[in-house]
Design a protein around this motif. Structure first.
Motif, PDB file in Angstrom:
ATOM      1  N   HIS A  30      11.409  54.574   5.637  1.00 20.23           N
ATOM      2  CA  HIS A  30      10.828  53.854   4.480  1.00 20.23           C
ATOM      3  C   HIS A  30      10.755  52.599   4.832  1.00 20.23           C
ATOM      4  O   HIS A  30       9.638  51.913   3.982  1.00 20.23           O
ATOM      5  CB  HIS A  30      11.608  54.101   3.322  1.00 20.23           C
ATOM      6  CG  HIS A  30      11.820  55.650   2.976  1.00 20.23           C
ATOM      7  ND1 HIS A  30      10.494  56.716   2.581  1.00 20.23           N
ATOM      8  CD2 HIS A  30      12.465  56.582   3.065  1.00 20.23           C
ATOM      9  CE1 HIS A  30      10.633  57.647   2.500  1.00 20.23           C
ATOM     10  NE2 HIS A  30      12.077  57.846   2.641  1.00 20.23           N
ATOM     11  N   LEU A  31      11.497  51.896   5.364  1.00 18.50           N
ATOM     12  CA  LEU A  31      11.472  50.535   5.833  1.00 18.50           C
ATOM     13  C   LEU A  31       9.955  50.170   6.526  1.00 18.50           C
ATOM     14  O   LEU A  31       9.186  49.239   6.300  1.00 18.50           O
ATOM     15  CB  LEU A  31      12.649  50.117   6.399  1.00 18.50           C
ATOM     16  CG  LEU A  31      12.494  48.343   6.986  1.00 18.50           C
ATOM     17  CD1 LEU A  31      12.652  47.505   5.516  1.00 18.50           C
ATOM     18  CD2 LEU A  31      13.784  48.200   7.795  1.00 18.50           C
ATOM     19  N   VAL A  32       9.996  51.165   7.593  1.00 15.69           N
ATOM     20  CA  VAL A  32       8.646  50.881   8.307  1.00 15.69           C
ATOM     21  C   VAL A  32       7.338  50.961   7.620  1.00 15.69           C
ATOM     22  O   VAL A  32       6.469  50.142   7.680  1.00 15.69           O
ATOM     23  CB  VAL A  32       8.661  51.964   9.436  1.00 15.69           C
ATOM     24  CG1 VAL A  32       7.387  51.896  10.368  1.00 15.69           C
ATOM     25  CG2 VAL A  32       9.980  51.577  10.540  1.00 15.69           C
ATOM     26  N   PHE A  33       7.401  51.805   6.835  1.00 12.27           N
ATOM     27  CA  PHE A  33       6.065  52.130   5.715  1.00 12.27           C
ATOM     28  C   PHE A  33       6.007  50.938   4.816  1.00 12.27           C
ATOM     29  O   PHE A  33       4.971  50.830   4.338  1.00 12.27           O
ATOM     30  CB  PHE A  33       6.188  53.398   5.064  1.00 12.27           C
ATOM     31  CG  PHE A  33       5.711  54.532   5.911  1.00 12.27           C
ATOM     32  CD1 PHE A  33       4.506  54.704   6.268  1.00 12.27           C
ATOM     33  CD2 PHE A  33       6.716  55.578   6.361  1.00 12.27           C
ATOM     34  CE1 PHE A  33       3.917  55.843   7.001  1.00 12.27           C
ATOM     35  CE2 PHE A  33       6.054  56.541   7.211  1.00 12.27           C
ATOM     36  CZ  PHE A  33       4.580  56.641   7.439  1.00 12.27           C
ATOM     37  N   MET A  34       6.924  50.241   4.549  1.00 13.31           N
ATOM     38  CA  MET A  34       6.769  48.945   3.814  1.00 13.31           C
ATOM     39  C   MET A  34       5.594  47.891   4.342  1.00 13.31           C
ATOM     40  O   MET A  34       5.124  47.397   3.468  1.00 13.31           O
ATOM     41  CB  MET A  34       8.216  47.967   3.674  1.00 13.31           C
ATOM     42  CG  MET A  34       9.491  48.929   2.693  1.00 13.31           C
ATOM     43  SD  MET A  34       8.669  49.365   1.192  1.00 13.31           S
ATOM     44  CE  MET A  34       8.844  47.864   0.452  1.00 13.31           C
ATOM     45  N   LYS A  35       5.695  48.048   5.638  1.00 17.35           N
ATOM     46  CA  LYS A  35       4.588  47.149   6.056  1.00 17.35           C
ATOM     47  C   LYS A  35       3.140  47.521   6.125  1.00 17.35           C
ATOM     48  O   LYS A  35       1.957  46.914   6.521  1.00 17.35           O
ATOM     49  CB  LYS A  35       5.012  46.772   7.771  1.00 17.35           C
ATOM     50  CG  LYS A  35       6.295  46.159   7.796  1.00 17.35           C
ATOM     51  CD  LYS A  35       6.677  46.288   9.264  1.00 17.35           C
ATOM     52  CE  LYS A  35       8.057  45.546   9.269  1.00 17.35           C
ATOM     53  NZ  LYS A  35       8.633  45.844  10.608  1.00 17.35           N
ATOM     54  N   GLU A 125       7.040  38.870  -8.000  1.00 19.85           N
ATOM     55  CA  GLU A 125       6.496  39.513  -6.659  1.00 19.85           C
ATOM     56  C   GLU A 125       5.460  40.493  -6.678  1.00 19.85           C
ATOM     57  O   GLU A 125       6.175  41.666  -7.298  1.00 19.85           O
ATOM     58  CB  GLU A 125       7.652  39.468  -5.465  1.00 19.85           C
ATOM     59  CG  GLU A 125       7.069  39.430  -4.174  1.00 19.85           C
ATOM     60  CD  GLU A 125       8.098  39.607  -3.205  1.00 19.85           C
ATOM     61  OE1 GLU A 125       8.297  40.722  -2.877  1.00 19.85           O
ATOM     62  OE2 GLU A 125       9.050  38.652  -3.083  1.00 19.85           O
ATOM     63  N   LYS A 126       4.420  40.483  -6.496  1.00 20.08           N
ATOM     64  CA  LYS A 126       3.567  41.737  -6.569  1.00 20.08           C
ATOM     65  C   LYS A 126       4.064  42.759  -5.581  1.00 20.08           C
ATOM     66  O   LYS A 126       4.857  42.467  -4.542  1.00 20.08           O
ATOM     67  CB  LYS A 126       2.139  41.511  -6.134  1.00 20.08           C
ATOM     68  CG  LYS A 126       1.555  40.622  -7.134  1.00 20.08           C
ATOM     69  CD  LYS A 126      -0.077  40.279  -6.801  1.00 20.08           C
ATOM     70  CE  LYS A 126      -0.747  39.323  -7.709  1.00 20.08           C
ATOM     71  NZ  LYS A 126      -1.980  38.933  -7.370  1.00 20.08           N
ATOM     72  N   MET A 127       3.731  44.118  -5.963  1.00 18.19           N
ATOM     73  CA  MET A 127       4.356  45.307  -5.038  1.00 18.19           C
ATOM     74  C   MET A 127       4.001  45.343  -3.729  1.00 18.19           C
ATOM     75  O   MET A 127       4.709  45.489  -2.644  1.00 18.19           O
ATOM     76  CB  MET A 127       3.628  46.474  -5.810  1.00 18.19           C
ATOM     77  CG  MET A 127       4.512  47.838  -5.322  1.00 18.19           C
ATOM     78  SD  MET A 127       6.338  47.678  -5.745  1.00 18.19           S
ATOM     79  CE  MET A 127       6.394  47.769  -7.476  1.00 18.19           C
ATOM     80  N   LYS A 128       2.848  44.640  -3.096  1.00 15.13           N
ATOM     81  CA  LYS A 128       2.250  44.976  -1.925  1.00 15.13           C
ATOM     82  C   LYS A 128       2.485  43.444  -1.367  1.00 15.13           C
ATOM     83  O   LYS A 128       2.353  43.216  -0.303  1.00 15.13           O
ATOM     84  CB  LYS A 128       0.653  45.155  -2.054  1.00 15.13           C
ATOM     85  CG  LYS A 128       0.632  46.464  -2.194  1.00 15.13           C
ATOM     86  CD  LYS A 128      -0.866  46.945  -2.341  1.00 15.13           C
ATOM     87  CE  LYS A 128      -1.408  47.643  -0.791  1.00 15.13           C
ATOM     88  NZ  LYS A 128      -2.896  47.983  -0.858  1.00 15.13           N
ATOM     89  N   GLU A 129       3.147  42.485  -1.983  1.00 10.29           N
ATOM     90  CA  GLU A 129       3.483  41.364  -1.490  1.00 10.29           C
ATOM     91  C   GLU A 129       4.812  41.129  -0.933  1.00 10.29           C
ATOM     92  O   GLU A 129       5.824  41.775  -1.407  1.00 10.29           O
ATOM     93  CB  GLU A 129       3.132  40.471  -2.518  1.00 10.29           C
ATOM     94  CG  GLU A 129       3.321  38.635  -2.351  1.00 10.29           C
ATOM     95  CD  GLU A 129       3.298  38.170  -3.646  1.00 10.29           C
ATOM     96  OE1 GLU A 129       4.315  37.570  -4.143  1.00 10.29           O
ATOM     97  OE2 GLU A 129       2.083  37.898  -4.135  1.00 10.29           O
ATOM     98  N   GLY A 130       5.176  40.432   0.201  1.00 12.65           N
ATOM     99  CA  GLY A 130       6.326  39.956   0.711  1.00 12.65           C
ATOM    100  C   GLY A 130       7.078  41.261   1.559  1.00 12.65           C
ATOM    101  O   GLY A 130       8.146  41.405   1.527  1.00 12.65           O
ATOM    102  N   ASN A 131       6.259  42.187   2.004  1.00  8.70           N
ATOM    103  CA  ASN A 131       6.790  43.383   2.635  1.00  8.70           C
ATOM    104  C   ASN A 131       6.971  43.335   3.929  1.00  8.70           C
ATOM    105  O   ASN A 131       7.768  44.097   4.718  1.00  8.70           O
ATOM    106  CB  ASN A 131       6.239  44.582   2.147  1.00  8.70           C
ATOM    107  CG  ASN A 131       6.245  45.000   0.736  1.00  8.70           C
ATOM    108  OD1 ASN A 131       7.343  44.585   0.147  1.00  8.70           O
ATOM    109  ND2 ASN A 131       5.401  45.809   0.149  1.00  8.70           N
TER     110      ASN A 131
END
Length: 136
Positions: A30-35, A125-131
């Motif tokens: 799941h961490l990998v998919f954060m990007k 922070e937006k959901m798609k921001e800072g991942n």
């Protein structure tokens, strides 16, 4: 690090200790998919939720519990003659030190994750921001 730990336990013919700790790697998926940039806001939110759940369940609940059980057993069995004969003399010290460092590191990251989730939940922070890793 994972390879080194696995090699240690396989060298001393106790590989069954490794499997529960490999379950921690479920959160890494799941961490990998954060990007990922092609996911919708809802999918990013769902992935974040799955990452948080798997991280906290495996890395902060299950593995410290299993680690402590092994530490407790290895130090308690010391008094019983021959009960730890199949393990190297340094096993209990190695396992204690490794677990303290590893669980401390996971606790540190757990706090960072909570702060990240709070920023996203409050709208700072937006959901798609800072991942991405460089943004963290």
């Amino acid at each position: 690090a994972t390879f080194g730990v696995m090699a240690y336990f396989c060298e001393y013919e106790i590989p069954e200790i490794v499997l529960p700790f490999l379950l921690m790697e479920i959160s890494t998926v799941h961490l990998v998919f954060m990007k990922a940039t092609n996911l919708s806001e809802q999918m990013v939110g769902l992935n974040l939720a799955m990452f948080v759940l798997t991280f906290f369940f495996f890395r902060l609940m299950i593995c410290p519990y299993l680690w402590w059980g092994i530490v407790k057993t290895s130090f308690a069995e010391e008094e019983v003659e021959g009960s730890l004969a199949c393990l190297p003399w340094h096993f209990k010290y190695f396992w204690l030190l490794f677990g303290l460092i590893f669980n401390g590191l996971n606790s540190y990251w757990g706090v960072k994750i909570i702060l990240k989730v709070l920023r996203k939940a409050t709208g700072k922070e937006k959901m798609k921001e800072g991942n991405a890793l460089k943004d963290s």
